[in-house]
Design an enzyme around this catalytic site. Sequence first.
Site, PDB file in Angstrom:
ATOM      1  N   ASN A   8       0.881  -1.263  -0.007  1.00  0.00           N
ATOM      2  CA  ASN A   8      -0.036  -0.053  -0.050  1.00  0.00           C
ATOM      3  C   ASN A   8       0.955   1.301  -0.072  1.00  0.00           C
ATOM      4  OD1 ASN A   8      -1.845   1.960   0.685  1.00  0.00           O
ATOM      5  ND2 ASN A   8      -2.268   1.426   2.577  1.00  0.00           N
ATOM      6  N   LYS A  10       0.145   4.180  -0.307  1.00  0.00           N
ATOM      7  CA  LYS A  10      -0.540   5.522   0.139  1.00  0.00           C
ATOM      8  C   LYS A  10      -0.348   6.644  -0.808  1.00  0.00           C
ATOM      9  CE  LYS A  10      -0.283   3.364   4.779  1.00  0.00           C
ATOM     10  NZ  LYS A  10      -0.095   3.577   6.237  1.00  0.00           N
ATOM     11  N   HIS A  93      -9.577   1.429   4.595  1.00  0.00           N
ATOM     12  CA  HIS A  93      -8.248   1.612   5.266  1.00  0.00           C
ATOM     13  C   HIS A  93      -8.369   2.473   6.514  1.00  0.00           C
ATOM     14  CE1 HIS A  93      -4.136   2.692   6.282  1.00  0.00           C
ATOM     15  NE2 HIS A  93      -3.868   1.514   5.789  1.00  0.00           N
ATOM     16  N   GLU A  95      -6.906   4.847   7.575  1.00  0.00           N
ATOM     17  CA  GLU A  95      -6.645   6.200   7.303  1.00  0.00           C
ATOM     18  C   GLU A  95      -7.749   6.862   6.314  1.00  0.00           C
ATOM     19  OE1 GLU A  95      -2.887   5.517   5.548  1.00  0.00           O
ATOM     20  OE2 GLU A  95      -1.938   5.247   7.343  1.00  0.00           O
ATOM     21  N   GLU A 160      -5.331  -4.624  10.619  1.00  0.00           N
ATOM     22  CA  GLU A 160      -4.493  -3.642  10.705  1.00  0.00           C
ATOM     23  C   GLU A 160      -4.832  -2.784  12.213  1.00  0.00           C
ATOM     24  OE1 GLU A 160      -2.258  -2.624   6.852  1.00  0.00           O
ATOM     25  OE2 GLU A 160      -3.920  -1.230   6.988  1.00  0.00           O
ATOM     26  N   GLY A 166       2.576   2.480  10.578  1.00  0.00           N
ATOM     27  CA  GLY A 166       3.494   3.630  10.446  1.00  0.00           C
ATOM     28  C   GLY A 166       4.362   3.899  11.790  1.00  0.00           C
ATOM     29  N   SER A 205       3.516  -1.892  10.395  1.00  0.00           N
ATOM     30  CA  SER A 205       4.802  -1.953  10.426  1.00  0.00           C
ATOM     31  C   SER A 205       5.503  -3.258  10.357  1.00  0.00           C
ATOM     32  CB  SER A 205       5.316  -1.717  12.068  1.00  0.00           C
ATOM     33  OG  SER A 205       4.871  -0.310  12.174  1.00  0.00           O
TER      34      SER A 205
HETATM   35  P1  PGA Z   1       2.905   0.315   7.485  1.00  0.00           P
HETATM   36  O1  PGA Z   1       1.458   0.696   6.880  1.00  0.00           O
HETATM   37  O2  PGA Z   1       3.412  -0.834   7.097  1.00  0.00           O
HETATM   38  O3  PGA Z   1       3.562   1.569   7.046  1.00  0.00           O
HETATM   39  O4  PGA Z   1       2.570   0.370   8.655  1.00  0.00           O
HETATM   40  C1  PGA Z   1       0.426  -0.519   6.748  1.00  0.00           C
HETATM   41  C2  PGA Z   1      -0.818  -0.156   6.187  1.00  0.00           C
HETATM   42  O5  PGA Z   1      -1.470   1.064   6.516  1.00  0.00           O
HETATM   43  O6  PGA Z   1      -1.132  -0.644   5.249  1.00  0.00           O
END
Ligand code: PGA
Length: 244
Positions: A8, A10, A93, A95, A160, A166, A205
């Site tokens: 992803n 983003k 997601h 976000e 998640e 992140g 992460s």
């Molecule tokens: P990350 O993001 O691996 O940077 O923690 C995962 C995601 O939001 O899909």
Amino acid sequence: MRQLIAGNWKMNGLSAEAAAIVTPLRAGATGLACDLLVCPPFTQIAAVASLLAGSVVAVGGQDCHVNDKGAHTGDISAAMLRDAGATWVILGHSERRQDHHETDALIQAKTKAAIAGGLTPIVCVGETEAQRNTAEHNQVVGAQLAGSLPPGFAGVVAYEPVWAIGTGKTATEDDVAAMHLFIRTTLVQQLGPNGEAIRILYGGSVRPANAGSLLAVPHVGGALVGGASLKAEDFLGIAKAAKV
Ligand code: PGA
């Protein structure tokens, strides 16, 4: 069931950066024991699909609208994603749930639109840190699954935990095992025996260094990778840790 390693990106990836990720990815992706997917921003989907044409790496979007066309300024439909070369889409997601106030009902409508448009959806669920601290995580994820998945759902689910995205913090293997078992049980209750076949990705992460242990947890069907998917070497390192 083959594991799926999904990237992803983003809101990252100008043209040169996208090419710098997918060119080595294409070269390193053959012969791996997992399925591979990259989800660039909308502006790079057609270019990335063209760079990956004929390779084993699939391309997906990060969202789609509930309608297939019309007066929805700034939105993108499942048909447009397909037309640009995508075959997958990430939906719900955290976000988007936070930044765009997406509800379970909206995510379910988008999931139906994605399937109708010929895309395989990856529907994301996960609790916040506050919800985990008050031991509400199962209740929250259970409600998200009940609200976001349409009847007969046959896509992929991604767990998640919001506090692991992140942040460099990952859930413990015990927490991942407990949650993925809870999700599996819920999917079977909700969807019947077909719930057994749904891949449940872990995200938050994931790095080459922790991928092997996370991907070995029962009911983990792959990984949804954010930051580490922006470097082909790291993304391939995670893919090499996939279990058969
Ligand atoms: P990350 O993001 O691996 O940077 O923690 C995962 C995601 O939001 O899909």
